[in-house]
Design a protein around this motif. Structure first.
Motif, PDB file in Angstrom:
ATOM      1  N   PHE A   1       0.826  -1.203   0.000  1.00  0.00           N
ATOM      2  CA  PHE A   1       0.000   0.000   0.000  1.00  0.00           C
ATOM      3  C   PHE A   1       0.862   1.255   0.000  1.00  0.00           C
ATOM      4  O   PHE A   1       0.476   2.268  -0.574  1.00  0.00           O
ATOM      5  N   ILE A   2       2.008   1.182   0.667  1.00  0.00           N
ATOM      6  CA  ILE A   2       2.853   2.366   0.690  1.00  0.00           C
ATOM      7  C   ILE A   2       3.417   2.639  -0.705  1.00  0.00           C
ATOM      8  O   ILE A   2       3.384   3.767  -1.187  1.00  0.00           O
TER       9      ILE A   2
ATOM     10  N   PRO B   1       3.201   7.872  -4.506  1.00  0.00           N
ATOM     11  CA  PRO B   1       2.890   8.893  -5.523  1.00  0.00           C
ATOM     12  C   PRO B   1       2.403  10.206  -4.915  1.00  0.00           C
ATOM     13  O   PRO B   1       2.482  11.244  -5.555  1.00  0.00           O
ATOM     14  N   GLU B   2       1.912  10.164  -3.656  1.00  0.00           N
ATOM     15  CA  GLU B   2       1.386  11.383  -3.049  1.00  0.00           C
ATOM     16  C   GLU B   2       2.468  12.199  -2.360  1.00  0.00           C
ATOM     17  O   GLU B   2       2.264  13.363  -2.070  1.00  0.00           O
ATOM     18  N   ILE B   3       3.605  11.575  -2.042  1.00  0.00           N
ATOM     19  CA  ILE B   3       4.612  12.341  -1.304  1.00  0.00           C
ATOM     20  C   ILE B   3       5.819  12.700  -2.153  1.00  0.00           C
ATOM     21  O   ILE B   3       6.698  13.420  -1.710  1.00  0.00           O
TER      22      ILE B   3
ATOM     23  N   LYS C   1       0.859   7.511 -11.196  1.00  0.00           N
ATOM     24  CA  LYS C   1      -0.514   7.073 -11.046  1.00  0.00           C
ATOM     25  C   LYS C   1      -1.207   6.866 -12.383  1.00  0.00           C
ATOM     26  O   LYS C   1      -2.037   5.977 -12.515  1.00  0.00           O
ATOM     27  N   GLY C   2      -0.871   7.721 -13.347  1.00  0.00           N
ATOM     28  CA  GLY C   2      -1.667   7.664 -14.558  1.00  0.00           C
ATOM     29  C   GLY C   2      -0.909   7.316 -15.818  1.00  0.00           C
ATOM     30  O   GLY C   2      -1.299   6.432 -16.568  1.00  0.00           O
TER      31      GLY C   2
ATOM     32  N   GLU D   1      -0.075  -0.788 -11.466  1.00  0.00           N
ATOM     33  CA  GLU D   1      -0.265  -1.820 -10.425  1.00  0.00           C
ATOM     34  C   GLU D   1       0.835  -2.868 -10.543  1.00  0.00           C
ATOM     35  O   GLU D   1       1.440  -3.275  -9.549  1.00  0.00           O
TER      36      GLU D   1
ATOM     37  N   TYR E   1       2.081   1.775  -3.510  1.00  0.00           N
ATOM     38  CA  TYR E   1       1.024   2.078  -4.479  1.00  0.00           C
ATOM     39  C   TYR E   1       0.240   3.337  -4.123  1.00  0.00           C
ATOM     40  O   TYR E   1      -0.017   4.171  -4.983  1.00  0.00           O
ATOM     41  N   PHE E   2      -0.133   3.469  -2.855  1.00  0.00           N
ATOM     42  CA  PHE E   2      -1.015   4.581  -2.491  1.00  0.00           C
ATOM     43  C   PHE E   2      -0.276   5.791  -1.920  1.00  0.00           C
ATOM     44  O   PHE E   2      -0.704   6.913  -2.081  1.00  0.00           O
ATOM     45  N   VAL E   3       0.818   5.543  -1.187  1.00  0.00           N
ATOM     46  CA  VAL E   3       1.452   6.638  -0.460  1.00  0.00           C
ATOM     47  C   VAL E   3       2.534   7.319  -1.291  1.00  0.00           C
ATOM     48  O   VAL E   3       2.560   8.541  -1.412  1.00  0.00           O
TER      49      VAL E   3
ATOM     50  N   GLY F   1      -4.768  -4.621  -7.232  1.00  0.00           N
ATOM     51  CA  GLY F   1      -5.460  -4.735  -8.511  1.00  0.00           C
ATOM     52  C   GLY F   1      -4.751  -5.511  -9.604  1.00  0.00           C
ATOM     53  O   GLY F   1      -5.173  -5.455 -10.755  1.00  0.00           O
TER      54      GLY F   1
ATOM     55  N   LEU G   1      -2.734  -8.810  -5.599  1.00  0.00           N
ATOM     56  CA  LEU G   1      -4.152  -8.641  -5.929  1.00  0.00           C
ATOM     57  C   LEU G   1      -4.782  -7.500  -5.136  1.00  0.00           C
ATOM     58  O   LEU G   1      -5.772  -6.911  -5.572  1.00  0.00           O
ATOM     59  N   THR G   2      -4.179  -7.159  -3.982  1.00  0.00           N
ATOM     60  CA  THR G   2      -4.758  -6.080  -3.181  1.00  0.00           C
ATOM     61  C   THR G   2      -4.615  -4.723  -3.853  1.00  0.00           C
ATOM     62  O   THR G   2      -5.319  -3.789  -3.490  1.00  0.00           O
TER      63      THR G   2
END
Lengths: 229, 242, 303
Positions: free
Chosen positions: B78-79, B85-87, B97-98, B104, B81-83, B184, B181-182
């Motif tokens: 999660f870090i 790109p934001e920091i 992200k895009g 993924e 994948y989700f964190v 995607g 898979l978490t």
């Protein structure tokens, strides 16, 4: 870039995260006990010279060890309730609940790993010990219980505990079936409030502090035990 | 039990459900193999650093191992994948992200690779440390530099000794790839879940997925055992840890 | 041995018949355990979601609690305990059929395909698939999604409708699955996906609770019709009758209007948003003439 961080979200969600942590710790603790118990049985079966005992145990251990934990969780979470219904013949049998489903999945999964640790532990006890036990007239059960297993477990304590730390990390995977363990709680709040960065970093920090200090403690224990012998 | 479900036309994308299984296997293998390349390379460097003397080299490697080993893989996933790109700076974050292809997939590869590197590092270190000091001294005595001792003496020996634990690390990556898979990635476990959702044939689908995992594990184990026998160091049989 | 076995079997059959006459199925299970287990969602606002104390609340949850009251009355067990179990779009059906929940109160579309596995109470909301996109993306409809990334919540009818549309129109959409609606919406918010197909009511509530609601638009014609129903196990007539009776009772007495207004036309936790979503003509009609008819899984496309 950290300017729009909302660290308040963490303190606001503390009670919920606390409940999640209790779930994680409870799951870890109980499946560790279950796993060690079942793992010992499996190890004894694997070490037995009877094929009817060692073949199924070996089969189970190898099968489980080559399957991903997530798939094992899916198996137990989705199929065991259905299987239990078929067996009991009662279409409305009460499910055992999400916590116990997860507990069974982790116990069965960890048993395979504990089995291998315990098997190696038993084999590391010098043969002379079991010979001596049997020479004294102890039965197999007595010899195992009073002589071999106590020594084996003494040697294995650090490895068993280390496996427990790995198990604690693995419990985070109940996320995949939507349960609310520590990570589940963190992700539910993260997603509801759109605070992924804060919540996931916080979760990582908590896991790190817990696991790091636990493994440090195990290392200390290892040194102490090692020095004693 | 009814395995004919795999030959039914799939819900989407043409083809049959068996095609989904094969696509799952493909992604599982791709993630595992690419992650393994990272894990092996980074892990080897870290493992070697951990056996060196200067603290400036050893300490960062030790810190790396401790950090990556003590945070659950799911959280690390999660870090990445989700964190991350934001920091990072916004342009880079948006690219991650895009615009980058298959974010993924690449995040899963990087995450698994760097996570497993910490474990490989420990194996490499223990492999090198299991070689008697005499060999290092002998190497230095015949005029090799420290680097040359690693290159010609310690690493060739160390790797051969740790083939069995490295095999089990590879198999761990292979199984851990399901954590992708978490975020995607439609690897084998995710495909199994998806097929069971479309067909309600959960038992059959999970059985096939499990069999595939077991078969691949078996194949890797057999291949690595053959390799182990071919490169075995005389006098070092079975001394490589587990 | 044989006669003994026959006797035993007969005795067992008698015993079973005896209990069956009194109570059977889910009701018997609830009576025996003293607990009724309700499946809830984490982020199906305002049907079934977590409030600021992480307790499940919502329109669906309220209706389910009315059903619990009816069960209490039926079984004469005023102290019946309620246990909430979190479910996702992917886990809700296996968990229900596996017996870990007795009813699911969420945002589940009553589809013909699901009816092969589970039973539904009379429809309690009528919605349909649309997509949410960023205003800045200039996406006006489904055909603008060509070659773009679309996130979906795994296990939903919207997933199927969108995929069927993609197949039919050959849009070459890159799909990424996600676990629940909040996670899917975040994928759009963070720019990871261009669009998220979902029941429009859930999209409106996700947008209302977003950090900057004005940044998003909900576009497209309805890609599917999605009647929501409370799920329960299939083949349990007695339980279904009780649930149906309760729901239709709420419709007949007009209590449903109060519950509806509480969740769709007043401020709701956790952020005190008012969705301002008046009851649709379709739902009014359903309340007048309740039914539990399902829809095809692929929406307006063919599967």
């Amino acid at each position: 870039m950290f300017s729009d961080f909302d660290f308040d979200v963490i303190s606001r969600s503390m009670p919920y995260m606390g409940e999640g942590m209790l779930f994680s710790l409870g799951l870890t603790f109980l499946s560790m006990i279950g796993g060690i118990f079942l793992g010992t049985l499996l190890a004894l079966m694997r070490l037995s010279s009877f094929r009817v005992l060692n073949a199924p145990a070996a089969g189970y251990v190898n099968l489980t060890r080559s399957t991903p934990l997530i798939l094992v969780i899916f198996w137990f979470y989705f199929l065991v309730p259905l299987a239990m219904k078929k067996i009991s013949g009662d279409a409305y049998a009460t499910g055992i609940g999400p916590f116990y489903s997860a507990l069974i999945a982790f116990t069965m999964f960890e048993a395979a790993y504990y089995c291998e640790i315990i098997r190696a532990g038993i084999q590391s006890v010098p043969r002379g010990q079991s010979d001596a036990a049997f020479a004294l007239g102890l039965t197999y059960g007595q010899g195992m219980r009073r002589v071999i297993l106590p020594q084996a477990f003494r040697n294995m304590v650090p490895i068993l505990l280390t496996q427990g730390i790995i198990l604690f990390q693995d419990t985070s995977l109940v996320y995949v079936v939507g349960l609310t363990d520590f990570m589940g709680a963190a992700s539910k709040i993260a997603q509801r409030d759109g605070r992924l960065v804060e919540m996931y970093l916080f979760a990582a920090l908590v896991y790190f502090l817990l696991c790091f200090s636990a493994s440090y403690a195990v290392k200390r224990l290892q040194v102490k035990y090692g020095a004693g012998r | 039990m009814d395995f004919s479900v795999f030959f039914q036309p799939a819900f989407s994308g043409g083809g049959i459900y068996l095609d989904w299984v094969f696509s799952g296997i493909k992604w599982t293998l791709l993630v595992s193999i690419l992650a393994w390349i990272i894990a092996f390379t980074v892990g080897s460097v870290l493992g070697v650093l951990r056996t060196t003397h200067p603290v400036a080299l050893r300490a960062p490697a030790t810190a790396y191992v401790e950090v990556f080993r003590n945070i659950p893989l799911l959280v690390q996933m999660f870090i990445w994948y989700f964190v991350l790109p934001e920091i990072v700076p916004e342009g880079l974050g948006n690219w991650m992200k895009g615009e980058m292809p298959m974010p993924e997939f690449w995040n899963a590869v990087l995450c698994l690779g760097f996570y497993t590197a910490s474990r490989v590092a420990e194996q490499v270190r223990s492999g090198i440390q299991s070689i008697p000091d005499g060999q290092t001294y002998a190497g230095l005595a015949v005029g090799l530099t420290r680097a040359q001792v690693y290159r010609h003496v310690l690493l060739p020996m160390g790797y051969r000794i740790i083939i069995p634990p490295l095999t089990s690390e590879f198999l761990t990556i292979f199984k851990n790839s399901s954590v992708a898979l978490t975020i995607g990635v439609l690897e084998l476990t995710a495909q199994a879940r998806q097929i069971s959702e479309y067909t309600f044939r959960t038992f059959e689908v999970f059985t096939v997925a499990t069999v595939v995992y077991v078969l691949i594990t078996l194949a890797v184990t057999v291949a690595m055992r053959a390799l182990e026998n071919r490169v075995r160091v005389p006098g070092y049989m079975g001394s490589g840890g587990k | 041995m044989k006669p003994v076995k026959v006797l035993l079997a007969a005795a067992a059959a008698l015993a079973l018949a005896g209990t069956a006459a009194a109570q059977e199925g889910t009701l018997k299970k609830i009576k025996d355990t003293g607990v009724v287990k309700i499946g809830h969602r984490d982020a199906s606002i305002p049907f079934s979601y977590l409030d600021d104390k992480q307790r499940p609340i919502g329109y669906g949850v309220d209706i389910c609690l009315k059903i619990v009251d009816a069960i209490k009355a039926e079984l004469k067990m005023p102290k019946l305990k309620v246990e909430f179990v979190p479910v996702t779009s992917q886990t809700r059906i296996p968990i229900l059929t596996g017996g870990n929940i007795d009813i699911e109160c969420g945002s589940t579309t009553n589809s013909v395909e699901r009816q092969k596995q589970v039973a539904f109470a009379p429809t309690y909301f009528m919605t349909g698939t649309k997509i949410i996109v960023k205003k800045s993306s200039k996406i006006k409809g489904y055909d603008d999604l060509k070659g773009k990334t679309v996130v979906f919540t795994a296990g939903t009818t919207n997933e199927r409708a969108m995929k069927a549309y993609n197949d039919e129109k050959k849009l070459g959409i890159n799909f990424i699955p996600s676990k629940d609606h909040a996670e899917s919406f975040l994928a759009v918010e963070t720019g990871r996906a261009a669009a998220f197909p979902m029941d429009d009511i859930l999209l409106y509530s996700l947008r209302a609770s977003a950090k900057k609601p004005a940044d998003y638009v909900i576009v497209g014609e309805f890609l599917s019709d999605d009647p929501y129903g409370i799920m329960m196990r299939k083949g349990d007539e007695a339980f279904k009758k009780l649930v149906d009776k309760t729901v239709m009772g709420l419709y007949k007495s007009g209590q449903i209007n109060k519950i509806y207004a509480k969740w769709f036309q007043s401020k709701i936790p956790p952020k005190n948003i008012n969705l301002g979503f008046p009851m649709s003509a379709a739902l009014k009609e359903l309340i007048k003439n309740p039914n539990d008819k399902g829809v095809e899984a692929c929406g307006k496309m063919k599967c």
